[in-house]
Design a protein around this motif. Sequence first.
Motif, PDB file in Angstrom:
ATOM      1  N   THR A 118      -5.121   9.398   6.869  1.00  0.00           N
ATOM      2  CA  THR A 118      -5.436  10.759   6.443  1.00  0.00           C
ATOM      3  C   THR A 118      -4.315  11.503   5.723  1.00  0.00           C
ATOM      4  OG1 THR A 118      -4.818  11.641   8.609  1.00  0.00           O
ATOM      5  CG2 THR A 118      -7.143  11.034   8.270  1.00  0.00           C
ATOM      6  N   THR A 119      -3.112  10.953   5.671  1.00  0.00           N
ATOM      7  CA  THR A 119      -2.018  11.640   4.970  1.00  0.00           C
ATOM      8  C   THR A 119      -1.296  10.685   4.039  1.00  0.00           C
ATOM      9  OG1 THR A 119      -0.328  11.138   6.629  1.00  0.00           O
ATOM     10  CG2 THR A 119      -1.605  13.158   6.959  1.00  0.00           C
ATOM     11  N   THR A 120      -0.694  11.242   2.992  1.00  0.00           N
ATOM     12  CA  THR A 120       0.071  10.395   2.066  1.00  0.00           C
ATOM     13  C   THR A 120       1.294   9.807   2.758  1.00  0.00           C
ATOM     14  OG1 THR A 120       1.228  12.349   1.229  1.00  0.00           O
ATOM     15  CG2 THR A 120      -0.706  11.603  -0.010  1.00  0.00           C
ATOM     16  N   SER A 121       1.794  10.474   3.786  1.00  0.00           N
ATOM     17  CA  SER A 121       2.927   9.949   4.551  1.00  0.00           C
ATOM     18  C   SER A 121       2.566   8.645   5.264  1.00  0.00           C
ATOM     19  CB  SER A 121       3.388  10.984   5.580  1.00  0.00           C
ATOM     20  OG  SER A 121       4.418  10.478   6.385  1.00  0.00           O
ATOM     21  N   GLY A 122       1.292   8.469   5.574  1.00  0.00           N
ATOM     22  CA  GLY A 122       0.852   7.273   6.282  1.00  0.00           C
ATOM     23  C   GLY A 122       0.416   6.121   5.390  1.00  0.00           C
ATOM     24  N   GLN A 123       0.412   6.343   4.069  1.00  0.00           N
ATOM     25  CA  GLN A 123      -0.021   5.293   3.138  1.00  0.00           C
ATOM     26  C   GLN A 123       0.840   4.044   3.282  1.00  0.00           C
ATOM     27  OE1 GLN A 123      -1.729   7.945  -0.558  1.00  0.00           O
ATOM     28  NE2 GLN A 123       0.338   7.220  -0.720  1.00  0.00           N
ATOM     29  N   SER A 124       0.206   2.900   3.385  1.00  0.00           N
ATOM     30  CA  SER A 124       0.880   1.595   3.474  1.00  0.00           C
ATOM     31  C   SER A 124       1.895   1.526   4.610  1.00  0.00           C
ATOM     32  CB  SER A 124       1.555   1.246   2.146  1.00  0.00           C
ATOM     33  OG  SER A 124       0.595   1.157   1.119  1.00  0.00           O
ATOM     34  N   ALA A 125       1.677   2.291   5.660  1.00  0.00           N
ATOM     35  CA  ALA A 125       2.627   2.329   6.771  1.00  0.00           C
ATOM     36  C   ALA A 125       2.097   1.722   8.060  1.00  0.00           C
ATOM     37  CB  ALA A 125       3.074   3.766   7.033  1.00  0.00           C
ATOM     38  N   ILE A 126       0.778   1.524   8.165  1.00  0.00           N
ATOM     39  CA  ILE A 126       0.181   0.996   9.394  1.00  0.00           C
ATOM     40  C   ILE A 126      -0.593  -0.285   9.080  1.00  0.00           C
ATOM     41  CG2 ILE A 126      -1.430   1.429  11.291  1.00  0.00           C
ATOM     42  CD1 ILE A 126       1.048   3.154  11.467  1.00  0.00           C
TER      43      ILE A 126
END
Length: 135
Positions: A118-126
Motif C-alpha cells: 500500500t505504500t511506495t516505501s514498501g515497493q519491492s521490499a517484502i
Amino acid sequence: MSAQPEFAATPKIWPGLPATADTSLGVSAPTAFVTLGTAGSKGSKLHRIVMNQVATIATATVINLFMSDGSVYHLFETVNIPAFTVTTTNQQDFTKIFDRSYPDIDIQATWSLRATVTTTSGQSAIKILAFVGDI
C-alpha cells in the motif's frame, strides 16, 4: 463434491514481490498487484504463507492478500509491516513479519492468490512465499 478426501498431489511454491504500490487502497479492485500463483485444474490447497523483508521500509506499510477469479477480488488477509532498516548486519526476523499456516484453505480451480503493497516505501521490499499443493 467428492465422496473421498482429496489430498495435494503436487507441491508448489508461489513466490512474489509486490513491486508497485497500490496507493488507491483498493480492497475490491486493486490497481497494482502481483499474482503469486493460480490454482490447478482441480484446485489447490494453501498450506502456508511466509513473508520476509528484503529491503528497507522507511514508513510502515500493509500487504493485502486477495483470492481472485480474474475479475473480482476478495480480500483474504491483511498484514501490517513496520518500518525497518535492512543492512548486511541487521535483518528483520521473518517470524516478526508474517508466518502463518492454513490447515483448511482450498483455492478454487483457476482462481489465483494475489498481493498488493500500500505504500511506495514498501515497493519491492517484502518477498512473499505461498506454499501450496495442486489437488
